[in-house]
Design a protein around this motif. Structure first.
Motif, PDB file in Angstrom:
ATOM      1  N   HIS A 203       0.864  -1.303  -0.043  1.00 35.36           N
ATOM      2  CA  HIS A 203      -0.101  -0.146  -0.052  1.00 35.36           C
ATOM      3  C   HIS A 203       0.955   1.349  -0.004  1.00 35.36           C
ATOM      4  O   HIS A 203       0.304   2.504  -0.066  1.00 35.36           O
ATOM      5  CB  HIS A 203      -1.022   0.016   1.144  1.00 35.36           C
ATOM      6  CG  HIS A 203      -0.237   0.367   2.292  1.00 35.36           C
ATOM      7  ND1 HIS A 203       0.638  -0.536   3.253  1.00 35.36           N
ATOM      8  CD2 HIS A 203      -0.239   1.609   3.343  1.00 35.36           C
ATOM      9  CE1 HIS A 203       1.062  -0.159   4.224  1.00 35.36           C
ATOM     10  NE2 HIS A 203       0.600   1.282   4.411  1.00 35.36           N
ATOM     11  N   PRO A 231      -4.597  -9.478   0.814  1.00 33.13           N
ATOM     12  CA  PRO A 231      -5.513  -8.927   1.286  1.00 33.13           C
ATOM     13  C   PRO A 231      -5.209  -7.321   0.847  1.00 33.13           C
ATOM     14  O   PRO A 231      -4.266  -6.602   1.513  1.00 33.13           O
ATOM     15  CB  PRO A 231      -5.454  -8.900   2.838  1.00 33.13           C
ATOM     16  CG  PRO A 231      -4.482 -10.088   3.058  1.00 33.13           C
ATOM     17  CD  PRO A 231      -3.503 -10.219   2.023  1.00 33.13           C
ATOM     18  N   PRO A 258      -9.308  -6.349   2.478  1.00 35.64           N
ATOM     19  CA  PRO A 258      -8.331  -6.429   3.795  1.00 35.64           C
ATOM     20  C   PRO A 258      -9.260  -7.011   4.889  1.00 35.64           C
ATOM     21  O   PRO A 258     -10.378  -7.043   4.981  1.00 35.64           O
ATOM     22  CB  PRO A 258      -8.294  -4.715   4.267  1.00 35.64           C
ATOM     23  CG  PRO A 258      -8.747  -4.089   2.874  1.00 35.64           C
ATOM     24  CD  PRO A 258      -9.693  -5.097   1.901  1.00 35.64           C
ATOM     25  N   GLY A 279       5.325  -1.081   7.265  1.00 27.72           N
ATOM     26  CA  GLY A 279       6.053  -0.979   8.305  1.00 27.72           C
ATOM     27  C   GLY A 279       5.673  -1.779   9.486  1.00 27.72           C
ATOM     28  O   GLY A 279       6.503  -2.917  10.104  1.00 27.72           O
TER      29      GLY A 279
HETATM   30  N1  UDP Z   1      -3.525  -5.439   9.082  1.00 29.42           N
HETATM   31  C1  UDP Z   1      -4.697  -5.961   9.113  1.00 29.42           C
HETATM   32  N2  UDP Z   1      -5.431  -6.476   8.031  1.00 29.42           N
HETATM   33  C2  UDP Z   1      -4.741  -6.226   6.742  1.00 29.42           C
HETATM   34  C3  UDP Z   1      -3.683  -5.761   6.627  1.00 29.42           C
HETATM   35  C4  UDP Z   1      -2.919  -5.321   7.819  1.00 29.42           C
HETATM   36  O1  UDP Z   1      -5.352  -5.948  10.308  1.00 29.42           O
HETATM   37  O2  UDP Z   1      -5.525  -6.763   5.794  1.00 29.42           O
HETATM   38  C5  UDP Z   1      -2.911  -4.731  10.333  1.00 29.42           C
HETATM   39  C6  UDP Z   1      -1.502  -5.499  10.641  1.00 29.42           C
HETATM   40  O3  UDP Z   1      -1.682  -6.789  11.468  1.00 29.42           O
HETATM   41  C7  UDP Z   1      -0.711  -4.294  11.213  1.00 29.42           C
HETATM   42  C8  UDP Z   1      -1.301  -3.378  10.769  1.00 29.42           C
HETATM   43  O4  UDP Z   1      -2.569  -3.316  10.105  1.00 29.42           O
HETATM   44  O5  UDP Z   1      -1.019  -4.362  12.693  1.00 29.42           O
HETATM   45  C9  UDP Z   1      -0.405  -2.384   9.593  1.00 29.42           C
HETATM   46  O6  UDP Z   1      -1.041  -1.639   8.877  1.00 29.42           O
HETATM   47  P1  UDP Z   1      -0.543  -1.104   7.528  1.00 29.42           P
HETATM   48  O7  UDP Z   1       0.503  -2.121   7.032  1.00 29.42           O
HETATM   49  O8  UDP Z   1      -1.867  -0.788   6.665  1.00 29.42           O
HETATM   50  O9  UDP Z   1       0.285   0.143   7.792  1.00 29.42           O
HETATM   51  P2  UDP Z   1       1.756   0.532   8.369  1.00 29.42           P
HETATM   52  O10 UDP Z   1       2.142  -0.395   9.251  1.00 29.42           O
HETATM   53  O11 UDP Z   1       2.538   0.261   7.038  1.00 29.42           O
HETATM   54  O12 UDP Z   1       1.925   2.092   8.412  1.00 29.42           O
END
Ligand code: UDP
Ligand code: UD1
Length: 363
Positions: A203, A231, A258, A279
């Motif tokens: 994403h 997802p 998702p 991340g």
């Molecule tokens: N996550 C979730 N469902 C999904 C994808 C990610 O619950 O389909 C959770 C994942 O376990 C983590 C968080 O969302 O706790 C991460 O979010 P994302 O990857 O969108 O953002 P980033 O961490 O890159 O800011």
């Protein structure tokens, strides 16, 4: 003590799910949802599953350009801070919701606190890097997830009120792992066997906003030795459609909506590998012993790479293919992200800070 916490995007709900209960044992909390994420599967599902209290305010800002979205959040947060006069304004991570809180908190009569302070990718092309640098420089207190973050802040002259607490996402995953194993039916729903599939998430703007990067990621994943479950964030879905890559993605990968946190933790726990530009997911893979290929050119979570658990492959076909095929024998995993009690430590430190009016006492 009266704390006003700002959340707005999926990873912030996960973090608040462990910090909010720790805070509410000790103080009043006003929870503000900026509305940056609003789809059921990016927002409500986390509140419902993880028992996060209903936000006291939802600013409903929705999606827009960075400037407009952040401006709407700034105006909304300002009004709430004026109305509720918190002692502490609490921010998480590196999203536009974080930056908006930092702008208001740095000018209001509050202690501005940043959870997950001090991380750096050293890539200013990333909107998240800009958000976290600005937030760190405006904050009064930084709670950092790893020792490296202390060094990063020191290098920028930020040395006062920096506290190593450990990573609140580690707290969250320790709470969720068993529950996910017991309750999630996501593997059965999609006919998946443990260790017999690869999980992917994409994403990050550097990938979604660049057709050739998205196409190269699809190339790398299409040749994976196991089925790939994806997802897909709505942003990625609309870019795949716009670039004419949607048919290809859905024919070569198992693209699904998702999923909620417990289903995601179950998928990640059972996957043979993960390929991600997230991340949070890089770290969660590390916590759950799932080797990770990171679809970016660099990471903030360097300790996961130096021990061999995470490989930087960028959005490039051959390194992605190689990382998904390599046999890993990973031993002696370090524990750079604390002991799973970060949220309690944060709540305790904040309480003593506000009661004493003194700099926080380190443990
Ligand atoms: N996550 C979730 N469902 C999904 C994808 C990610 O619950 O389909 C959770 C994942 O376990 C983590 C968080 O969302 O706790 C991460 O979010 P994302 O990857 O969108 O953002 P980033 O961490 O890159 O800011
Ligand atoms: C944001 C954060 C990113 C974080 C991610 C977590 C910023 C700059 N980015 O990225 O750091 O990793 O959240 O997932 O703050 N959209 C929907 N439904 C929603 C929300 C968004 O369809 O509920 C779509 C919209 O088309 C929107 C696009 O996704 O324009 C991007 O949403 P936005 O919140 O701006 O950024 P994310 O990519 O989600």
């Amino acid at each position: 003590m009266n704390v006003c916490s700002i959340v707005g995007a999926r990873p912030q709900f996960v973090k608040a799910s462990v910090v909010t209960p720790a805070l509410r044992k000790r103080c009043e909390e006003v929870l503000v949802h900026t509305g940056q994420h609003y789809d059921e599967e990016l927002s409500d599902v986390f509140f419902d599953e993880l028992g996060i209290p209903e936000p006291d305010y939802n600013l409903g800002v929705g999606s827009d350009s960075h400037g407009q979205q952040t401006a709407d959040m700034i105006a909304g947060i300002e009004e709430i801070v004026e109305r509720t006069s918190p002692d502490v304004l609490l921010l998480y991570g590196d999203t536009n919701s974080t930056l908006a809180g930092a702008v208001i908190g740095s000018k209001a009569d509050v202690t501005l606190v940043h959870i997950e302070g001090g991380l750096r990718s050293y890539n200013r092309e990333m909107p998240e890097e800009v958000n976290r640098v600005a937030t760190d420089h405006l904050s009064d207190v930084s709670f950092v997830p790893c020792e490296r973050a202390i060094e990063n802040l020191e290098a920028e002259g930020i040395t006062d009120d920096v506290y190593f607490t450990g990573d609140v996402m580690y707290d969250a995953i320790l709470k969720a792992r068993e529950r996910a194993r017991e309750t999630s039916t996501i593997l059965e729903t999609h006919g998946l066997e443990p260790d017999e599939f690869i999980l992917t998430t994409v994403h990050r703007a550097s990938n979604t906003d660049d057709r050739s990067n998205l196409a190269a990621i699809l190339d790398g994943l299409a040749n994976a030795p196991l089925p790939v479950v994806f997802p897909a964030h709505p942003r990625t879905v609309s870019c795949l459609r716009e670039y004419g890559l949607w048919e290809r993605a859905t024919s070569e990968l198992e693209v699904i909506d998702p999923v909620g946190y417990l289903d995601f933790v179950r998928l990640l726990d059972a996957a043979e590998r993960i390929a991600t530009d997230s991340g949070g997911v890089q770290k969660e893979a590390f916590f759950l012993d799932t080797p990770c290929a990171t679809l970016r050119e660099e990471t903030e979570w360097k300790a996961t790479v130096s021990c061999g658990w995470n490989v930087i492959v960028g959005p490039h076909r051959e390194p992605i293919e190689a990382a998904l095929e390599t046999e890993y024998r990973l031993e002696n995993k370090p524990q750079p992200y604390g002991d799973g009690n970060a949220s309690e430590r944060i709540a305790r430190l904040l309480e003593s800070h506000v009661e004493d009016g003194e700099p926080l006492a380190s443990e």
